[in-house]
Motif scaffolding. Structure first.
Motif, PDB file in Angstrom:
ATOM      1  N   PRO A   1       0.903  -1.415   0.106  1.00 28.26           N
ATOM      2  CA  PRO A   1      -0.060  -0.091  -0.143  1.00 28.26           C
ATOM      3  C   PRO A   1       0.905   1.330  -0.130  1.00 28.26           C
ATOM      4  CG  PRO A   1      -0.053  -0.979   2.211  1.00 28.26           C
ATOM      5  CD  PRO A   1       0.776  -1.846   1.193  1.00 28.26           C
ATOM      6  N   TYR A   2       2.071   1.165   0.366  1.00 27.77           N
ATOM      7  CA  TYR A   2       3.012   2.457   0.548  1.00 27.77           C
ATOM      8  C   TYR A   2       4.295   1.947  -0.329  1.00 27.77           C
ATOM      9  CZ  TYR A   2      -0.151   3.366   4.209  1.00 27.77           C
ATOM     10  OH  TYR A   2      -1.397   3.523   4.803  1.00 27.77           O
ATOM     11  N   PRO A   3       4.894   2.910  -0.816  1.00 26.46           N
ATOM     12  CA  PRO A   3       6.248   2.728  -1.789  1.00 26.46           C
ATOM     13  C   PRO A   3       7.457   1.912  -0.811  1.00 26.46           C
ATOM     14  CG  PRO A   3       6.056   4.953  -1.539  1.00 26.46           C
ATOM     15  CD  PRO A   3       4.580   4.300  -1.021  1.00 26.46           C
ATOM     16  N   VAL A   4       8.090   1.189  -1.256  1.00 29.80           N
ATOM     17  CA  VAL A   4       9.264   0.590  -0.494  1.00 29.80           C
ATOM     18  C   VAL A   4      10.539   0.773  -1.425  1.00 29.80           C
ATOM     19  CG1 VAL A   4       7.656  -1.202   0.674  1.00 29.80           C
ATOM     20  CG2 VAL A   4       8.929  -1.820  -1.686  1.00 29.80           C
ATOM     21  N   THR A   5      11.894   0.661  -0.520  1.00 32.12           N
ATOM     22  CA  THR A   5      12.847   0.334  -1.224  1.00 32.12           C
ATOM     23  C   THR A   5      13.543  -0.864  -1.034  1.00 32.12           C
ATOM     24  OG1 THR A   5      14.043   1.517   0.639  1.00 32.12           O
ATOM     25  CG2 THR A   5      13.160   2.891  -0.948  1.00 32.12           C
ATOM     26  N   CYS A   6      14.458  -1.197  -1.997  1.00 34.50           N
ATOM     27  CA  CYS A   6      15.291  -2.246  -1.703  1.00 34.50           C
ATOM     28  C   CYS A   6      16.626  -1.800  -1.247  1.00 34.50           C
ATOM     29  CB  CYS A   6      15.224  -3.134  -3.029  1.00 34.50           C
ATOM     30  SG  CYS A   6      13.525  -3.762  -3.383  1.00 34.50           S
ATOM     31  N   GLU A   7      17.106  -1.925  -0.013  1.00 34.05           N
ATOM     32  CA  GLU A   7      18.143  -1.422   0.448  1.00 34.05           C
ATOM     33  C   GLU A   7      19.509  -2.283   0.225  1.00 34.05           C
ATOM     34  OE1 GLU A   7      17.294  -0.962   4.505  1.00 34.05           O
ATOM     35  OE2 GLU A   7      15.740   0.499   4.327  1.00 34.05           O
ATOM     36  N   ASP A   8      19.494  -3.404  -0.381  1.00 31.93           N
ATOM     37  CA  ASP A   8      20.653  -4.132  -0.471  1.00 31.93           C
ATOM     38  C   ASP A   8      21.109  -4.032  -2.173  1.00 31.93           C
ATOM     39  OD1 ASP A   8      22.741  -5.853  -0.646  1.00 31.93           O
ATOM     40  OD2 ASP A   8      21.288  -7.745  -0.644  1.00 31.93           O
ATOM     41  N   HIS A   9      21.686  -2.557  -2.090  1.00 26.15           N
ATOM     42  CA  HIS A   9      22.314  -2.184  -3.446  1.00 26.15           C
ATOM     43  C   HIS A   9      20.826  -2.289  -4.804  1.00 26.15           C
ATOM     44  CE1 HIS A   9      26.091  -2.044  -1.916  1.00 26.15           C
ATOM     45  NE2 HIS A   9      25.918  -3.414  -1.508  1.00 26.15           N
ATOM     46  N   GLY A  10      19.678  -1.907  -4.082  1.00 32.59           N
ATOM     47  CA  GLY A  10      18.812  -2.141  -5.103  1.00 32.59           C
ATOM     48  C   GLY A  10      18.173  -3.458  -5.673  1.00 32.59           C
ATOM     49  N   GLU A  11      18.422  -4.357  -4.823  1.00 33.41           N
ATOM     50  CA  GLU A  11      18.278  -5.791  -5.225  1.00 33.41           C
ATOM     51  C   GLU A  11      16.963  -6.364  -4.377  1.00 33.41           C
ATOM     52  OE1 GLU A  11      20.278 -10.115  -4.298  1.00 33.41           O
ATOM     53  OE2 GLU A  11      21.232  -8.987  -6.022  1.00 33.41           O
ATOM     54  N   CYS A  12      15.763  -6.505  -4.957  1.00 29.14           N
ATOM     55  CA  CYS A  12      14.799  -6.868  -4.359  1.00 29.14           C
ATOM     56  C   CYS A  12      14.575  -8.265  -4.575  1.00 29.14           C
ATOM     57  CB  CYS A  12      13.441  -6.061  -4.963  1.00 29.14           C
ATOM     58  SG  CYS A  12      13.664  -4.303  -5.343  1.00 29.14           S
ATOM     59  N   VAL A  13      14.020  -9.001  -3.366  1.00 28.68           N
ATOM     60  CA  VAL A  13      14.038 -10.822  -3.377  1.00 28.68           C
ATOM     61  C   VAL A  13      12.655 -10.948  -3.027  1.00 28.68           C
ATOM     62  CG1 VAL A  13      14.662 -12.561  -2.623  1.00 28.68           C
ATOM     63  CG2 VAL A  13      16.180 -10.949  -2.935  1.00 28.68           C
ATOM     64  N   LEU A  14      11.766 -11.526  -4.059  1.00 23.42           N
ATOM     65  CA  LEU A  14      10.435 -12.274  -3.619  1.00 23.42           C
ATOM     66  C   LEU A  14      10.769 -13.675  -3.352  1.00 23.42           C
ATOM     67  CD1 LEU A  14       7.467 -12.262  -3.827  1.00 23.42           C
ATOM     68  CD2 LEU A  14       7.397 -12.927  -5.925  1.00 23.42           C
ATOM     69  N   GLU A  15      10.134 -13.978  -2.066  1.00 23.23           N
ATOM     70  CA  GLU A  15      10.187 -15.532  -1.682  1.00 23.23           C
ATOM     71  C   GLU A  15       8.801 -15.872  -1.257  1.00 23.23           C
ATOM     72  OE1 GLU A  15      13.153 -18.215   0.972  1.00 23.23           O
ATOM     73  OE2 GLU A  15      12.896 -16.075   1.429  1.00 23.23           O
ATOM     74  N   LEU A  16       8.612 -17.137  -1.924  1.00 30.64           N
ATOM     75  CA  LEU A  16       7.230 -17.951  -1.840  1.00 30.64           C
ATOM     76  C   LEU A  16       7.614 -19.205  -0.913  1.00 30.64           C
ATOM     77  CD1 LEU A  16       5.279 -17.320  -4.985  1.00 30.64           C
ATOM     78  CD2 LEU A  16       5.273 -15.836  -3.235  1.00 30.64           C
ATOM     79  N   THR A  17       7.290 -19.288   0.445  1.00 32.18           N
ATOM     80  CA  THR A  17       7.711 -20.475   1.254  1.00 32.18           C
ATOM     81  C   THR A  17       6.276 -21.150   1.523  1.00 32.18           C
ATOM     82  OG1 THR A  17       9.555 -19.203   1.787  1.00 32.18           O
ATOM     83  CG2 THR A  17       9.055 -21.424   3.051  1.00 32.18           C
TER      84      THR A  17
END
Length: 817
Positions: free
Chosen positions: A245-261
């Motif tokens: 609902p709100y913007p987020v940032t990927c702080e690890d050098h711009g690397e975003c990770v989606l994980e489905l467990t």
């Protein structure tokens, strides 16, 4: 479609203008294909803007001369400009520009526009999915990671039900991916340009297999290490979209990770159908006042003006200000308005356009050295802020009757410049040729006037005697004071309060000796009324974006509302160009002032803050359901919550308020007004005003009370207070959210309850927000919970009597007036 193009060798900014629907989401797609049309064989570089705001810098060499860019944008008015901006020696061009409306309940954002980054559907195919399969003309690229395997259904497409607001193509609903190793998580990684990029992700899920009785597909969804959904179970062929609902940032050098467990209950691995990632494009510049934009464009059309700079937004950014205009730009978040229009030597013909009067803040108008004809229009005298009018060197009929109101304005400081020769005498005297009246006619007129005066005097004394014996005492008789519109056609303001002269205002403020603060209307000064009552005097500033309309709105609203939690009006002044509002004096200034934690050596306790929140909520509840018709404040913020000597909170500043009848016109379209950060994103997007807009703004104030954080802080990774709070909530530590000045002296249960309430109030969707009555009830419960804490001795500020003396009406709703 892209084998032809249009290029723009002239001017620095060239724009396409569209008529759109305010508040509607639009997918805007721009295509650029450079085929050496100019023989230079050099890829151009230039910028593209949406309205007054930057969208993107384009370098055609990065894509071998073939670029496609998309943005999801919500216009703030009923027109939209897409502009190409020259940034160097090369010439901007465009091959195609497309606009597609999207559902307003999809791609909801709380700030900025969304520019395309990734849009994948899960498949090992090589083909894209686009129109007509995607009815919104999105372009989906196929993607399948080597660690994934595709699964799909052979069910007939006609049996697929798609009720999701995103209206996904059915090829996406029926195809998904699971991890090859069914015991592992499904992981997707996206790398942004920078770690500071703010993004929105949209994850699309739909079960594509008919599960057996002993089969379960359940998984947790994490983004960048934070769980965003637990125990999620996709439904068969029923698409579900999960997004932030709100913007987020990927702080690890711009690397975003989606994980489905998958969870311990699940017998099947997780699945994913499609993923979208958009980068936020900030929109710091507010569009020019919509009324001014419409007016200046109509003037352009009326006179057929071909000025190269007259494209895009008239006032912003300042480097592209239309030639001949001067605008009042307070800051980037406030819509600017036009204060000066210079059309001298512009080849104007015909009469003076009536539309000019709609530039309500215009101070200078220069129409000199043209070929205008006809009479000088009387409406010019009604332009309240006009100080200079240049009509010289035209063919205007100045030998005829010149409006008396315009001559009167000239006497009051309006400078009028016209040709002064034998054919066109000066404007300040009588311009009609003098005529000789026969003596008999003059004598008859004089005699008639004398008779009329005698009759009037007789009637006056008769009625005076009669009224003296029948009217109540003056001290108990409501007065009707006419507030002249100072050159407008506004009706008079009816009031029981006192109307003060400007000299009285100067006397009560001791010649404006003690300023208390400054707002959008003007400076507020301390005043003393007859040595017995302290008052606050708000004077309209000539440079104020607000004017007589807001002044009149505030007076008329405060005349018909009365509540202990609303600041009351003592009187007003409307004398020539002097406008002032006189209020009861609030000795403890505003809430914002006291949240610093260092005012007078004390900190507002959590209990005191809850009482202030309840006071404020009661005031808003009264406006929403206790007034007939109902009112929406439109500018609820911590600086508009004032505190009296007993720290009772009162809502102030009603200049932007609007009223409407609930159930009949409960949502009205308005020019968006309010304060950035506190402004309801749904109202900002649609222009549709409702009481829920106040609920959102109150939720922001409640977050300020809880966290003591700035509403907007560009130094934070999560610049808006709602984004920051949501980010901190994911960590589950209340101590990192709560104002550290309180040193833990609060009941954590009451804080969590208040925090949950604040987040409900600030939900991007108004349908999910509570009413102010529900807010009041919940806050009172929070206070009861807080007061039940006896194990600690609260830090008590010097206003401890506040916590002992305040009580609240037990009624759920205020009575109607």
């Amino acid at each position: 479609m892209v084998w032809t193009l249009r290029y723009f060798p002239e001017g620095k900014r060239n724009c396409y203008s569209f008529n759109v629907k305010q508040g509607t989401n639009y997918l805007i797609r721009a295509r650029f294909l450079y085929g050496n049309y100019d023989g230079l064989n050099q890829y151009p570089e230039f910028d593209i803007h949406i309205g007054p705001n930057f969208w993107k810098s384009l370098d055609m060499s990065t894509a071998d001369g073939n670029l496609l860019d998309e943005i999801i944008h919500t216009p703030r008015s009923n027109f939209l400009d897409v502009c190409l901006v020259k940034t160097g020696p090369s010439t901007p061009f465009i091959s195609a520009l497309e606009l597609r409306p999207l559902p307003n309940n999809s791609y909801i954002t709380t700030s900025g526009s969304l520019t395309y980054w990734t849009q994948y559907y899960i498949s090992d195919s090589v083909g894209t999915i686009k129109f007509p399969e995607d009815r919104y003309d999105r372009i989906w690229l196929p993607y399948l990671d080597e660690k994934w395997q595709k699964i799909s259904t052979s069910s007939l497409i006609t049996n697929v039900t798609n009720t999701d607001s995103f209206n996904l193509p059915q090829g996406i609903i029926t195809t998904a991916a699971t991890p090859v190793n069914t015991s592992e998580s499904l992981t997707y990684t996206e790398v942004l340009q920078t770690s500071s990029d703010k993004i929105f992700y949209f994850l699309h899920f739909s079960e594509v297999q008919v599960l057996g009785a002993n089969e379960t597909r359940e998984f947790n969804i994490s983004w960048d290490g934070k769980v965003i959904s637990e125990s999620f179970r996709p439904a068969y062929l029923q698409p579900k979209t999960i997004y932030n609902p709100y913007p987020v940032t990927c702080e690890d050098h711009g690397e975003c990770v989606l994980e489905l467990t998958k969870t311990s209950k699940s017998t099947l691995p997780p699945l994913l159908n499609a993923i979208e990632v958009y980068v936020v494009v900030d929109s710091p510049h507010s569009d020019t006042n919509e009324n001014d934009v419409i007016t200046i464009r109509n003037i352009k059309a009326t006179y057929g003006l071909k000025k190269i700079s007259w494209q895009g937004d008239p006032c912003v950014p300042h480097e592209f200000l239309w030639d001949g205009l001067i605008c009042n730009t307070v800051d980037t978040s406030t819509p600017p308005f036009i204060t000066s229009l210079n059309l001298s030597s512009s080849g104007l013909t015909g009469t003076i356009a009536d539309g000019i009067q709609n530039l309500t803040y215009l101070e200078k108008l220069d129409l000199s050295n043209n070929s205008l004809i006809g009479k000088v229009p009387e409406y010019l005298a009604n332009m309240k802020f006009l100080t200079l009018l240049n009509l010289s060197k035209n063919n205007l009929d100045l030998n005829g009757s010149v409006p008396k109101a315009l001559r009167d304005r000239e006497k009051k400081g309006l400078k009028i410049i016209v040709d002064e020769d034998d054919k066109k005498p000066c404007l300040s005297g009588s311009c009609a040729p003098k005529k000789k009246f026969p003596v008999m006619i003059v004598a008859a007129v004089v005699a008639s006037v004398v008779v009329i005066i005698m009759v009037v005097l007789v009637l006056f004394f008769v009625f005076k005697k009669k009224n003296t014996s029948t009217l109540p005492q003056p001290s108990t008789t409501p007065r009707r004071a006419n507030v002249p519109s100072t050159g407008t056609s506004d009706p008079s303001i009816e009031t029981k309060r006192k109307r003060f002269s400007y000299s009285e205002v100067m006397e009560m403020t001791n010649n404006l000796q003690r300023p208390l603060g400054e707002g959008g209307f003007g400076v507020v000064y301390h005043g003393d009324l007859n040595g017995s009552q302290q008052v606050a005097v708000k004077l309209l500033s000539q440079s104020s974006a607000q004017g007589y309309k807001e002044f009149k709105a505030e007076v008329e609203l405060l005349l018909r509302v009365h509540h202990i939690n609303l600041v009351s009006l003592v009187g007003y002044c409307d004398e020539k160009n002097h406008l002032a509002l006189i209020y009861q004096y609030m000795s403890n200034v505003d809430l914002k002032h006291h949240l610093s934690g260092k005012v007078g050596g004390y900190v507002l306790s959590w209990g005191s803050r809850l009482r202030i929140a309840i006071d404020s909520a009661l005031g808003l509840e009264y406006l929403h359901i206790g007034c007939q018709p109902s009112m929406v404040h439109r500018d609820v913020k911590s600086t508009n919550i004032l505190l009296d000597e007993h720290f009772v909170a009162k809502i102030a500043d009603f200049g932007l308020s609007r009223s409407f009848q609930l159930g009949v016109d409960s949502h009205v379209s308005t020019v968006v007004a309010g304060t950035p950060g506190y402004l309801d994103p749904e109202y900002y997007r649609t222009g549709r005003l409702a009481e829920m807009s106040d609920v959102y703004s109150f939720g922001i104030v409640l977050l300020e009370i809880i966290t003591n954080q700035c509403v907007i802080d560009q130094t934070r990774a999560q610049s808006h207070i709602t984004e920051w709070t949501a980010f901190m909530l994911n960590r589950g530590d209340i101590t990192r959210i709560m104002d550290p000045n309180l040193h833990g002296e609060y009941n954590s249960r009451s804080v969590w309850r208040a925090l949950e309430l604040a987040m409900l109030c600030t939900n991007p969707s108004s349908d999910k927000r509570p009413s102010m009555s529900q807010v009041v009830v919940e806050l009172k419960e929070c206070l009861v919970t807080e007061n039940s804490m006896t194990s600690k001795n609260h830090h008590v500020d010097s206003q401890s009597s506040l916590e002992m003396s305040m009580s609240f009406d037990a009624k759920a709703f205020p009575s109607a007036r």
